[in-house]
Design a protein around this motif. Structure first.
Motif, mmCIF file in Angstrom:
data_model
loop_
_atom_site.group_PDB
_atom_site.id
_atom_site.type_symbol
_atom_site.label_atom_id
_atom_site.label_comp_id
_atom_site.label_asym_id
_atom_site.label_seq_id
_atom_site.Cartn_x
_atom_site.Cartn_y
_atom_site.Cartn_z
ATOM 1 N N MET A 33 0.850 -1.194 0.000
ATOM 2 C CA MET A 33 0.000 0.000 0.000
ATOM 3 C C MET A 33 0.884 1.242 0.000
ATOM 4 O O MET A 33 0.950 1.995 0.973
ATOM 5 C CB MET A 33 -0.929 -0.003 1.225
ATOM 6 C CG MET A 33 -1.713 -1.294 1.378
ATOM 7 S SD MET A 33 -2.839 -1.615 -0.005
ATOM 8 C CE MET A 33 -4.025 -0.309 0.236
ATOM 9 N N LYS A 34 1.583 1.436 -1.093
ATOM 10 C CA LYS A 34 2.515 2.549 -1.179
ATOM 11 C C LYS A 34 1.761 3.865 -1.317
ATOM 12 O O LYS A 34 0.719 3.929 -1.964
ATOM 13 C CB LYS A 34 3.448 2.379 -2.380
ATOM 14 C CG LYS A 34 4.237 1.086 -2.387
ATOM 15 C CD LYS A 34 5.101 1.000 -3.628
ATOM 16 C CE LYS A 34 5.741 -0.371 -3.759
ATOM 17 N NZ LYS A 34 6.674 -0.637 -2.675
ATOM 18 N N SER A 35 2.319 4.902 -0.718
ATOM 19 C CA SER A 35 1.790 6.248 -0.911
ATOM 20 C C SER A 35 2.625 6.936 -1.986
ATOM 21 O O SER A 35 3.846 7.036 -1.853
ATOM 22 C CB SER A 35 1.858 7.047 0.396
ATOM 23 O OG SER A 35 1.026 6.468 1.377
ATOM 24 N N HIS A 36 1.974 7.355 -3.036
ATOM 25 C CA HIS A 36 2.690 8.017 -4.120
ATOM 26 C C HIS A 36 3.148 9.399 -3.681
ATOM 27 O O HIS A 36 2.593 10.010 -2.771
ATOM 28 C CB HIS A 36 1.790 8.134 -5.358
ATOM 29 C CG HIS A 36 1.405 6.800 -5.914
ATOM 30 N ND1 HIS A 36 0.446 6.649 -6.893
ATOM 31 C CD2 HIS A 36 1.835 5.555 -5.632
ATOM 32 C CE1 HIS A 36 0.314 5.366 -7.191
ATOM 33 N NE2 HIS A 36 1.146 4.692 -6.431
ATOM 34 N N LYS A 37 4.169 9.889 -4.354
ATOM 35 C CA LYS A 37 4.711 11.208 -4.060
ATOM 36 C C LYS A 37 4.755 12.028 -5.347
ATOM 37 O O LYS A 37 5.089 11.502 -6.411
ATOM 38 C CB LYS A 37 6.120 11.104 -3.472
ATOM 39 C CG LYS A 37 6.183 10.371 -2.137
ATOM 40 C CD LYS A 37 7.614 10.313 -1.620
ATOM 41 C CE LYS A 37 7.690 9.501 -0.341
ATOM 42 N NZ LYS A 37 6.988 10.156 0.774
ATOM 43 N N PHE A 38 4.427 13.290 -5.230
ATOM 44 C CA PHE A 38 4.567 14.204 -6.352
ATOM 45 C C PHE A 38 5.933 14.875 -6.280
ATOM 46 O O PHE A 38 6.313 15.411 -5.237
ATOM 47 C CB PHE A 38 3.481 15.292 -6.319
ATOM 48 C CG PHE A 38 2.197 14.882 -6.971
ATOM 49 C CD1 PHE A 38 2.137 14.663 -8.341
ATOM 50 C CD2 PHE A 38 1.049 14.712 -6.233
ATOM 51 C CE1 PHE A 38 0.959 14.282 -8.955
ATOM 52 C CE2 PHE A 38 -0.136 14.329 -6.832
ATOM 53 C CZ PHE A 38 -0.177 14.114 -8.196
ATOM 54 N N ILE A 39 6.654 14.827 -7.378
ATOM 55 C CA ILE A 39 7.923 15.540 -7.499
ATOM 56 C C ILE A 39 7.673 16.732 -8.419
ATOM 57 O O ILE A 39 7.309 16.568 -9.589
ATOM 58 C CB ILE A 39 9.028 14.638 -8.074
ATOM 59 C CG1 ILE A 39 9.193 13.394 -7.192
ATOM 60 C CG2 ILE A 39 10.328 15.405 -8.177
ATOM 61 C CD1 ILE A 39 9.613 13.692 -5.769
ATOM 62 N N VAL A 40 7.850 17.921 -7.888
ATOM 63 C CA VAL A 40 7.538 19.151 -8.620
ATOM 64 C C VAL A 40 8.833 19.861 -8.986
ATOM 65 O O VAL A 40 9.693 20.085 -8.129
ATOM 66 C CB VAL A 40 6.642 20.085 -7.785
ATOM 67 C CG1 VAL A 40 6.297 21.342 -8.571
ATOM 68 C CG2 VAL A 40 5.367 19.363 -7.351
ATOM 69 N N ASP A 41 8.988 20.178 -10.257
ATOM 70 C CA ASP A 41 10.133 20.932 -10.746
ATOM 71 C C ASP A 41 9.774 22.416 -10.693
ATOM 72 O O ASP A 41 8.931 22.893 -11.454
ATOM 73 C CB ASP A 41 10.475 20.509 -12.181
ATOM 74 C CG ASP A 41 11.766 21.136 -12.674
ATOM 75 O OD1 ASP A 41 12.261 22.064 -12.008
ATOM 76 O OD2 ASP A 41 12.270 20.704 -13.728
#
Length: 711
Positions: A33-41
């Motif tokens: 049950m991984k929690s996704h992460k947003f990578i913002v440039d």
């Protein structure tokens, strides 16, 4: 040269703190049950979605020496296994914290290094008793299918002979739920396979009979905690596999009540059905990816019967990501699927169904390109290689020559490994020649073997024997038979009869998920690939980590022999043996704390425990029961066969269904452990950080100026 010196080997060890801080960012990446992460440039305001440690580390600002070492370690794990990076990242942080606590208790560095290294090696040897051979796994999968009482449900059927029918699709339907979607192989133009293919995947995983009696280690006190094959009752073999290698709760069964019918197509059903459900057991929750891999594995298994090999050939698999379609459109297509411009797509429409003459270019198709190792003459500048006063510029001359060569050999299709000159591409489109760049080398090799084409580095090397025949190009169609036009790019399918190449077409309507889906798919592919190469798998669900914790308890409770007697055997001198023996129990507990935190965080991520404290209590309870059993390995295997390793809790966190049967890779898991500990111990033994190339004023004005001493 200005230099500054900073002592990092204090009790709070700066390098270990940096490792711990970086590793803490990947805490939510553990478990199914991984929690996704947003990578913002911030420079472009573009974002991407990730759920892997590799993409996370690539996105972090790793300016410190410890951070760069962590990146190199994770990249090495990814390069070798393509899996286990999240485990590695978390254990680096957990063991860094544990080592810092040892330093704060005045444990010598030499004792930490020696005891932790020996402890990990001992655990890696101990968990070997849990390994299960792939042959036994596949055999049990198939036996559960042919036994009428072993599984009650609708079998997933595979009508794979449609690979030879240009009008049919290949469907693999999972037996998890009647409502599950179907993943087809689009095979309109796939012809020429040598073997008939009519196979079926098997029902979900069933029990392992008397496996515990086969793996009982010499150190176990009791004969077995499992009474032979009596553990495998009818209630256990009704298991369904949804996701998770750890502790996923099972919902209510969705299987129909009618009996499944089965006819074994060969004398050894294991060779026919094992890979599909082995892929499911290694999927760790990747539902879309496992359907695609099951299709690929079944097709390769059919071809393997002709070649006499049962390995998953990753060189015959490529991916193509399509943005703009729902994820339900993802499926496997024979041949090579790629994206081209609308102008190139119009060229394909003129080809219709006629066979094409194909050329393979192993390099760039540019005027300035030179092969690797090419050495230009020294002190010579080339102004014009081929003077021609009647021609225009030098570039026009080269373009005309290259186009003349392609036209003279009647080439219709050119696959280029590298980049293609834009002007040449435009001229080829005008001449109805399809040129596709950035083609993987494995794709070139696959087309070369089937069409007879021989790769060339420069078009000037081209002769008649280098051109292949029989290729076909057409617009790619979705699983419902509709052609797809995504606007700026159009998917096309390059195929030839008998080619073993398969393309996993990954579709999504969310741009930030493109890289995520591709990473998940390749992780699953390599899990199955390494499982077949190793020939063994570990039971999942935390079984291996639980046995390590149990083994550490045994090692910590063992009486310490006199230092002088032990020094001659394990240490180069008595002065190293004395501190190691004195602090052995403390350091081993620090090593065990990494695995305990690992299990606790996975339980919390899956909402199996409301806090790490309660998760640790659950782990401790299982450790006590394993010790009381007398044979920890047999106890853990019994939990695994029931599908309830580390199940527990009450109220909202109680389980309401039967357990799962999931597996882990052997070499990837132990490799991640070793790399994590090696990195921590390497940083631990670093006593100083020397900064070079900076101006004195920059260091003086930095917040950490008090920690530096100028040299």
């Amino acid at each position: 040269l200005p230099m500054a010196f900073r002592d990092v080997n204090a009790r709070r060890h700066i390098g270990l703190q940096q490792l711990s801080s970086l590793a803490s960012t990947g805490r939510t990446l553990l478990g199914p049950m991984k929690s996704h992460k947003f990578i913002v440039d911030e420079s472009t305001n573009q974002s991407t979605l990730i759920c892997s440690a590799v993409r996370l580390i690539e996105s972090l600002d790793l300016t410190t020496a410890a951070g760069q070492l962590l990146n190199e370690t994770i990249q090495a794990q990814n390069k070798e296994f393509k899996t286990g990076m999240s485990t590695l990242l978390f254990l680096v942080g957990a063991w860094s914290n544990a080592v810092v606590e040892c330093l704060q208790q005045n444990v010598p560095v030499s004792a930490i290094v020696s005891v932790m290294s020996e402890g990990l090696s001992s655990c890696c040897e101990r968990v070997q008793c849990l390994q299960i051979s792939i042959h036994d796994v596949k055999k049990e999968l198939c036996s559960s299918r042919v036994q009428p009482n072993a599984f009650k449900g609708k079998a997933c059927q595979v009508e794979c002979d449609s690979l030879l029918n240009p009008q049919d699709f290949l469907y693999f339907q999972k037996d998890i739920s009647a409502s599950e979607e179907v993943i087809p192989i689009n095979s309109r133009s796939h012809q020429g396979d040598d073997c008939d293919f009519n196979k079926s995947l098997v029902s979900p995983l069933a029990g392992f009979g008397s496996v515990a009696s086969l793996v009982k280690p010499a150190g176990d006190k009791s004969s077995s905690a499992i009474s032979g094959s009596g553990v495998i009752a009818s209630s256990y073999v009704k298991q369904k596999l949804t996701h998770s290698r750890h502790f996923t709760t099972l919902g209510k069964s969705h299987f129909p009540s009618q009996q499944a019918s089965f006819q074994a197509p060969s004398a050894d059903p294991c060779e026919c059905y094992g890979l599909g459900h082995l892929a499911m057991a290694l999927s760790h929750g990747n539902q879309t990816g496992v359907k695609l891999l099951q299709s690929i594995a079944a097709y390769q298994q059919e071809r393997a019967e002709c070649r006499g090999s049962s390995q998953l050939n990753t060189t015959e698999i490529v991916t193509c990501s399509l943005l703009g379609l729902p994820e339900s459109y993802s499926h496997v297509s024979p041949g090579f699927v790629t994206l081209v411009s609308p102008e190139q797509a119009r060229v394909i429409k003129h080809f219709e169904d006629k066979p094409l003459r194909i050329l393979l270019v192993d390099g760039d198709l540019r005027e300035q390109y030179r092969h690797l190792g090419f050495n230009r003459p020294c002190n010579v500048r080339t102004i014009l290689e081929h003077p021609n006063p009647q021609a225009g510029t030098t570039g026009d001359t080269w373009l005309s020559r290259m186009l003349d060569i392609l036209v003279s050999f009647e080439v219709n299709l050119v696959l280029v490994k590298g980049n293609v000159c834009k002007n040449l591409l435009d001229r080829c489109i005008a001449s109805r020649i399809l040129v596709i760049g950035s083609v993987p080398r494995d794709v070139l090799c696959a087309f070369g073997e089937v069409t007879g084409a021989q790769p060339v580095t420069y078009l000037t090397q081209l002769n008649a024997s280098c051109v292949g025949n029989g290729a076909q190009a057409e617009l790619w169609e979705a699983s419902d038979g509709r052609a797809v036009d995504l606007g700026e790019l159009v998917p096309v399918q390059i195929n030839v009869g008998g080619i073993p190449l398969l393309t996993a077409v990954l579709t999504t309507a969310v741009a930030s998920k493109v890289q995520l889906l591709e990473d998940q798919f390749w992780t699953l592919v390599y899990r199955l690939h390494h499982a077949l190469n190793d020939g063994m798998v570990f039971p999942g669900g935390g079984a291996v980590e639980l046995l390590c914790l149990s083994h550490i308890q045994v090692l910590a409770e063992q009486p310490v022999p006199p230092a002088r007697e032990k020094a001659g055997k394990e240490f180069p001198s008595p002065w190293l043996a004395a501190p190691a023996a004195q602090y052995k129990s403390l350091v081993l507990q620090a090593l065990a704390s990494g695995w305990k935190r690992y299990l606790s965080v996975v339980l919390c991520n899956m909402a199996r425990a409301p806090s790490e404290l309660e998760a640790c209590a659950l782990v401790d309870r299982h450790l006590k029961e394993a010790a009381a059993c007398g044979s920890p390995s047999a106890y853990i295997l019994e939990l695994f066969q029931r599908g309830d390793v580390l199940r527990g809790g009450s109220g909202a966190f109680a389980d309401h269904g039967q357990g799962l049967r999931i597996y882990d890779n052997v070499a990837a898991k132990t490799g991640a452990w070793r790399r994590a500990l090696d990195l921590v111990l390497l940083v631990l033994q670093t006593d100083a950080e020397i900064i070079t190339g900076l101006k004195r004023n920059q260091l003086l004005n930095s917040p950490l100026s008090s920690e530096f001493m100028f040299l």
